[in-house]
Design an enzyme around this catalytic site. Structure first.
Site, PDB file in Angstrom:
ATOM      1  N   ARG A  15       5.458  -8.590  -4.219  1.00  0.00           N
ATOM      2  CA  ARG A  15       4.681  -8.262  -5.416  1.00  0.00           C
ATOM      3  C   ARG A  15       3.175  -8.141  -5.160  1.00  0.00           C
ATOM      4  O   ARG A  15       2.353  -8.418  -6.012  1.00  0.00           O
ATOM      5  CB  ARG A  15       4.928  -9.285  -6.526  1.00  0.00           C
ATOM      6  N   LYS A  18       2.121  -3.221  -2.604  1.00  0.00           N
ATOM      7  CA  LYS A  18       2.219  -2.298  -1.466  1.00  0.00           C
ATOM      8  C   LYS A  18       2.981  -1.014  -1.798  1.00  0.00           C
ATOM      9  O   LYS A  18       2.567   0.059  -1.388  1.00  0.00           O
ATOM     10  CB  LYS A  18       2.803  -3.002  -0.237  1.00  0.00           C
ATOM     11  N   HIS A  53      11.561   0.742  -9.770  1.00  0.00           N
ATOM     12  CA  HIS A  53      10.890   1.641  -8.822  1.00  0.00           C
ATOM     13  C   HIS A  53      11.150   3.103  -9.185  1.00  0.00           C
ATOM     14  O   HIS A  53      10.230   3.924  -9.176  1.00  0.00           O
ATOM     15  CB  HIS A  53      11.358   1.361  -7.396  1.00  0.00           C
ATOM     16  N   ARG A  56       9.183   4.093 -12.340  1.00  0.00           N
ATOM     17  CA  ARG A  56       7.742   4.189 -12.081  1.00  0.00           C
ATOM     18  C   ARG A  56       7.407   5.480 -11.341  1.00  0.00           C
ATOM     19  O   ARG A  56       6.381   6.103 -11.602  1.00  0.00           O
ATOM     20  CB  ARG A  56       7.276   2.975 -11.273  1.00  0.00           C
ATOM     21  N   GLU A  65      18.750   8.125   0.006  1.00  0.00           N
ATOM     22  CA  GLU A  65      19.192   6.767   0.347  1.00  0.00           C
ATOM     23  C   GLU A  65      19.336   6.683   1.867  1.00  0.00           C
ATOM     24  O   GLU A  65      20.062   7.463   2.464  1.00  0.00           O
ATOM     25  CB  GLU A  65      20.527   6.447  -0.328  1.00  0.00           C
TER      26      GLU A  65
END
Length: 174
Positions: A15, A18, A53, A56, A65
């Protein structure tokens, strides 16, 4: 945010900001951007993290993947397209649990990164600043992550340590 270097390594604790920082490096370039995801949703909590993620990031990202064969995924990424690898720590964990030859796989990763024709931002945890783990596997993981970070930092044009969301330039220029 300035234009990213050819190869940037963004390090930090959990957290620390990065991933968000690495995303900001890539999104200053024209889309589409490639996101190489190494996480696997092994439980509900990890699935929720992955969803955050993805939300965002929004539009413009092509997610690939790549929990295991990261070098091949980088090699297959479209030429000229910026790439974000998030994260090397999960990739290393996946490969350790698969009993992979980590030196050989790191060599392959370094080789692909040297020849990539577009900016790449790598995200990894800095795990060696805490207490000594109480079991052999965790100590081996911590040590291997330190070695991986050193090897990729040596290849990188820029290394950034994220602390409390603040980027500290360790190598290269902002």
């Amino acid at each position: 945010m300035t234009k990213p270097s050819r190869l940037t390594l963004a390090l930090g604790g959990a957290r620390s900001g990065k991933s968000r920082y690495a995303e900001s490096l890539i999104t200053v370039l024209p889309p589409p951007w490639i996101y190489l995801a190494t996480a696997q949703a092994g439980d509900a909590e990890m699935a929720a993290r992955i969803a955050v993620h993805r939300t965002r990031r929004g539009d413009g990202w092509q997610t690939v993947e790549a929990p295991h064969d990261l070098a091949s995924a980088l090699r297959a990424a479209a030429p000229g397209r910026p790439v974000l690898v998030d994260c090397l720590t999960l990739w290393l964990s996946n490969r350790m649990l698969a009993d992979a030859d980590l030196d050989q796989e790191t060599d392959a990763l370094e080789q692909v990164l040297r020849h990539r024709d577009a900016p790449v931002a790598l995200v990894a945890n800095e795990v060696g600043s805490g207490i000594v783990p109480d079991n052999a596997l965790a100590r081996r993981f911590r040590d291997r992550q330190g070695v991986l970070n050193q090897r990729l930092a040596a290849c990188a044009d820029q290394v950034v340590l994220l602390v409390a969301g603040l980027p500290l330039i360790v190598k290269g220029s902002p």
